[in-house]
Design an enzyme around this catalytic site. Structure first.
Site, PDB file in Angstrom:
ATOM      1  N   GLU A 291       0.741  -1.134  -0.012  1.00 11.43           N
ATOM      2  CA  GLU A 291       0.220  -0.102  -0.044  1.00 11.43           C
ATOM      3  C   GLU A 291       0.933   1.338   0.095  1.00 11.43           C
ATOM      4  O   GLU A 291       1.657   1.349   0.803  1.00 11.43           O
ATOM      5  CB  GLU A 291      -0.873   0.089   1.151  1.00 11.43           C
ATOM      6  CG  GLU A 291      -2.229  -1.140   1.025  1.00 11.43           C
ATOM      7  CD  GLU A 291      -3.069  -0.991   2.561  1.00 11.43           C
ATOM      8  OE1 GLU A 291      -3.993  -1.618   2.311  1.00 11.43           O
ATOM      9  OE2 GLU A 291      -2.608  -0.475   3.437  1.00 11.43           O
ATOM     10  N   CYS A 292       0.780   2.154  -1.016  1.00 12.48           N
ATOM     11  CA  CYS A 292       1.390   3.504  -1.072  1.00 12.48           C
ATOM     12  C   CYS A 292       2.753   3.282  -0.853  1.00 12.48           C
ATOM     13  O   CYS A 292       3.516   3.110  -1.964  1.00 12.48           O
ATOM     14  CB  CYS A 292       1.029   4.182   0.196  1.00 12.48           C
ATOM     15  SG  CYS A 292       0.986   6.062  -0.545  1.00 12.48           S
ATOM     16  N   ALA A 293       3.630   3.304   0.254  1.00  8.76           N
ATOM     17  CA  ALA A 293       4.962   3.365   0.273  1.00  8.76           C
ATOM     18  C   ALA A 293       5.330   1.934  -0.376  1.00  8.76           C
ATOM     19  O   ALA A 293       6.410   1.841  -0.941  1.00  8.76           O
ATOM     20  CB  ALA A 293       5.474   3.490   1.598  1.00  8.76           C
TER      21      ALA A 293
END
Length: 857
Positions: free
Chosen positions: A325-327
């Site tokens: 997720e994201c990073a």
């Protein structure tokens, strides 16, 4: 609930300080945060000693908010909830849905308003009155005046406010929290976080009425709800406990505690790892969870950890269930701001000026690891990066407002969207089921990897194995030299601080474009006192200078290496056919890398990085086997996979200075395998014990360099000795006339009879100089690896490399060696009069750190 009329009023400061003050007063406190914020709960965790938790109706649904509050507050005397933005600010277009007021109403929690009064007076009364009357479902029960000024103004405000003033907090610069593009700096990035939280608690305890706040908390009515239980959300787990590796540390600070609790309830063993320091995934990994954080801040250091990136890439390609997720998505990309990442998804990421901050509802376009076609999920995004392309054309993870986003497959789900699994427990259940069905890593260790899912071919893989009784090739829990504690010790020294945790200007090592090609000569430039280059510090012998000068008389004809070959053969009692002169050992590495289409080349690390670089340059996938500090960097032959057809190892090893037993290296030899032992520094060891240069064994070759011991790095002179067939093949691959006339002359001179006593004298001189250095390091209280080489690996602490440069001294940074981090440096052995300068500089650096930490009188 600690809320405010608007953002920027000091909610986090007051809420965190209140949690710390209540805990200091002997109460068990649970900390909660309205909304999707991950940073504030990190501070809450420090203040309470319990996990910080989020309460968000958008992410988990209204009916789960009260159960999650009760779950997080199990065993606590009081729960403190920090609000988000202004009290009534929620998801746009929803009339305050998911606002602090909404959560206060769902949990029947009384609200205390924090108001920054630094630029107001009686108007505070009107502001508070309006906030209290706006929504009858919300009980605004008191006020804390923040950033208060004069006593007269405080008295004026107190008279104007018609609610109890429960505290007056004056400004204190020592507890100011730094900000970042998405809010507060994560707690794991602040070396003084614990001390700041402690001061916050003391500050709040003096200026806020804790008894009145506790009485207010006790007035909250009981909740008609049952505490959330992750076990109730999932099917009964099997008896097995497969490992799910969860990214943590300074670059990956964002994840919901409930996600880990769900995985644990589903029968998984959650094991943390730090992508900045750990060089391998946790032993037995069968699932991977990469949450959010700030990888762009650490892109160079993430890129430098090549072994872990390669292992992660191989795991994704091999179908290990992976959620990012994201990073985590950025970490799996090919690059981030130009720095190479894992390359597990075919996209590149860059920082932009534009902040993406949204609270969307997403739809799954198809069946994936987590989702089924048409399923909806609520989530949130906040990032300043842009991914190109932003999704897989064939199998995106989500459809958000008509736009495809992310990458997905039956074993991968990667996107910018953060999803709170407590609100969508089926995602946790599916991920856990995939993990349970994943075969044990040991069943496919020596098999060929399957075709990639979404990624491109991997240039490197990392094994890092140690044998166990049940599985001689299983990963070892001890091969975690660079692990940074995140649960047991969240305040371990950070990569951007010095040894004692104090930030220092220039303490962050400058990024290196290609860590495998970074060498000490670069660091010794600019007139610095040189402890970075491992070249003998004495003058060259007269007979060597004479031979070099005479070689120029043959510069008009093409060089003939046969005199050098004959001299090497005489020196080591080998047949000329077993010898190949080379342009330094570096040429030999390139010849070996290009010799065959190696199926599984292995490099034992930490060691000189050119063999690894040469193999990658030749297009090979490299398996790294790590020796670790916990074992004194000793080498275990059983750690090398049985199907390795090339093994390269240094002896004594650069940069550790460890001399491996010849018997251990002999055990590597087997039919069909080439074993390459780099003995570039063996001539610095008196009597050369453990050398294999005279050993005749099938598939064994030894590399030697003449440049260091004889102070001629500009004359590229080295050679290969060993298996006749391998030497013959290397010679056929060698570029004609690659060994120059001066190199040939140097080789003849340095392997001749006249050189033997001089070589031994130099080795003994180095032995004495190294003893002087190690004694000084020991007296200074510094950790080092006992060495038999002309250098010593020292753990001085992060930032000391830069501080020594500021004092005019160059030592070799060690974080470019796989398996080491920035706390290590390699120090070349020098005469005592020179070494004293280094020891004095180390003492000054240590004293300066102690003064900064306040440990000196």
């Amino acid at each position: 609930m600690i809320a405010a009329p608007m953002t920027g009023q000091g909610k986090t400061t007051i809420a965190t300080g209140l949690m710390a003050a209540l805990r200091d007063a002997g109460h068990a406190v649970s900390g909660h945060k309205v909304g999707p914020d991950y940073i504030d709960p990190g501070y809450h965790a420090l203040a309470t000693g319990r996990p910080g938790r989020n309460l968000d109706p958008h992410l988990v649904g209204e009916d789960r908010v009260a159960p999650l509050l009760l779950h997080g507050a199990r065993g606590a005397d009081v729960a403190v909830v920090e609000g988000v933005m202004g009290l009534h600010d929620g998801r746009l277009g929803t009339d305050g849905f998911a606002s602090s007021a909404h959560v206060a109403a769902l949990t029947r929690t009384p609200v205390v308003l924090v108001v920054d009064v630094s630029r107001m007076s009686r108007s505070v009364g009107a502001l508070v009155a309006g906030m209290a009357a706006y929504d009858p479902a919300v009980e605004v029960a008191g006020v804390i005046l923040n950033q208060a000024g004069s006593a007269r103004n405080v008295a004026e405000i107190t008279r104007a406010v018609r609610l109890p003033v429960l505290g007056v907090v004056h400004r204190d610069e020592r507890i100011a929290a730094p900000s970042r593009h998405l809010g507060l700096v994560p707690v794991s990035e602040r070396a003084e976080s614990a001390r700041v939280v402690e001061r916050l608690g003391e500050h709040i305890a003096r200026q806020v009425d804790l008894d009145a706040l506790l009485a207010l908390a006790r007035s909250a009515p009981a909740l008609d709800a049952r505490p959330w239980d992750p076990a109730r959300e999932l099917a009964a787990p099997s008896a097995a406990r497969p490992v799910v590796a969860v990214a943590g540390g300074r670059a990956f600070t964002f994840r919901y505690t409930e996600a880990e609790e769900l995985l644990t309830a589903a029968g998984c063993e959650v094991v943390g790892f730090d992508p900045l320091g750990d060089t391998e995934l946790p032993a037995g990994t069968r699932g991977i969870y990469l949450g959010g954080g700030f990888p762009e801040v650490y892109a160079d250091r993430l890129a430098a950890n090549r072994g872990l990136l390669a292992e992660l890439r191989s795991a994704v390609r091999d179908g290990v269930p992976t959620v990012a997720e994201c990073a985590g998505l950025l970490y799996l990309a090919e690059s981030l701001d130009g720095e190479a990442m894992a390359g597990a998804v075919p996209a590149r990421a860059r920082m932009t000026e534009r902040l993406t901050l949204r609270y969307p509802e997403a739809v799954s376009p198809g069946d994936t690891l987590l989702t089924r076609a048409g399923e909806k999920a609520t989530g949130h995004e906040f990032h300043r990066t842009r991914l190109t392309p932003g999704a897989s054309g064939d199998s995106p993870a989500w459809d958000i407002d008509g736009t495809a986003e992310g990458f997905a497959s039956p074993t991968l789900h990667a996107s910018y969207l953060h999803v709170h699994w407590a609100g969508h427990p089926r995602f946790a259940a599916r991920f856990a089921a995939a993990v349970h069905s994943r075969p044990s890593p040991t069943t496919t260790l020596n098999g060929e990897p399957p075709a990639p899912l979404l990624s491109r071919p991997s240039p490197t893989t990392t094994l890092n194995r140690r044998p166990t009784a049940d599985n001689p090739l299983s990963p070892s829990p001890t091969t975690t030299l660079n692990r940074r504690p995140t649960a047991d010790n969240p305040l371990s020294p950070s990569p951007t601080t010095t040894l004692n945790g104090q930030p220092a200007a220039g303490s962050i090592p400058l990024p290196v474009a290609d860590p495998l090609r970074h060498h000490g000569d670069v660091e010794a430039r600019g007139g610095l006192l040189d402890f970075a280059v491992n070249v003998y510090a004495g003058e060259r012998p007269a007979w060597l200078d004479r031979a070099l000068r005479e070689s120029l008389g043959r510069a008009a004809v093409y060089p003939d290496p046969e005199p050098a070959r004959a001299a090497i053969a005489r020196r080591h009692a080998r047949r000329p056919a077993e010898v190949l002169p080379t342009a330094g050992a570096a040429e030999a590495f390139t010849l070996i890398a290009r010799l065959r289409p190696w199926r599984r080349p292995v490099v034992v690390h930490p060691q000189f990085t050119e063999p690894h670089a040469a193999l990658e340059q030749a297009g090979h996938t490299v398996t790294s086997v790590l020796c670790t500090a916990g074992d004194g960097f000793a080498f275990d032959p059983a750690a090398v996979p049985g199907d390795a057809d090339l093994v390269m190892i240094g002896n004594p090893t650069n940069p550790t200075g460890v001399l491996h037993p010849a018997a251990a290296l002999r055990r590597l030899c087997r039919p069909g395998r080439l074993v390459v032992v780099d003995e570039a520094f063996m001539d610095a060891v008196p009597e050369e014990p453990e050398s294999l240069v005279g050993e005749r064994a099938e598939g064994l070759v030894v590399l030697r360099s003449l440049t260091k011991h004889w102070s001629i790095p500009g004359i590229r002179a080295g050679y290969v000795v060993g298996d006749e067939a391998a030497v013959r093949d290397l010679g056929r691959a060698q570029t004609p006339w690659s060994v120059s006339a001066p190199a040939i002359a140097a080789t003849v001179a340095c392997t001749g009879e006249e050189a033997v006593p001089e070589a031994l004298e130099r080795a003994r001189a180095l032995d004495g100089q190294r003893t002087f250095l190690e004694t000084g390091l020991r007296e200074a209280g510094l950790e080092f690896v006992p060495s038999l080489a002309p250098f010593v690996l020292v753990r001085v602490g992060e930032g000391v490399h830069a501080r020594l440069r500021e004092q005019g001294i160059a030592v070799r940074r060690a974080d470019t060696f796989p398996g080491l981090d920035a706390s290590w440096v390699r120090v070349a052995v020098r005469p005592p009069e020179t070494t004293r300068h280094l020891l004095a500089a180390l003492t000054r650096t240590r004293e300066a750190e102690e003064e900064l930490c306040g440990t000196r009188d």
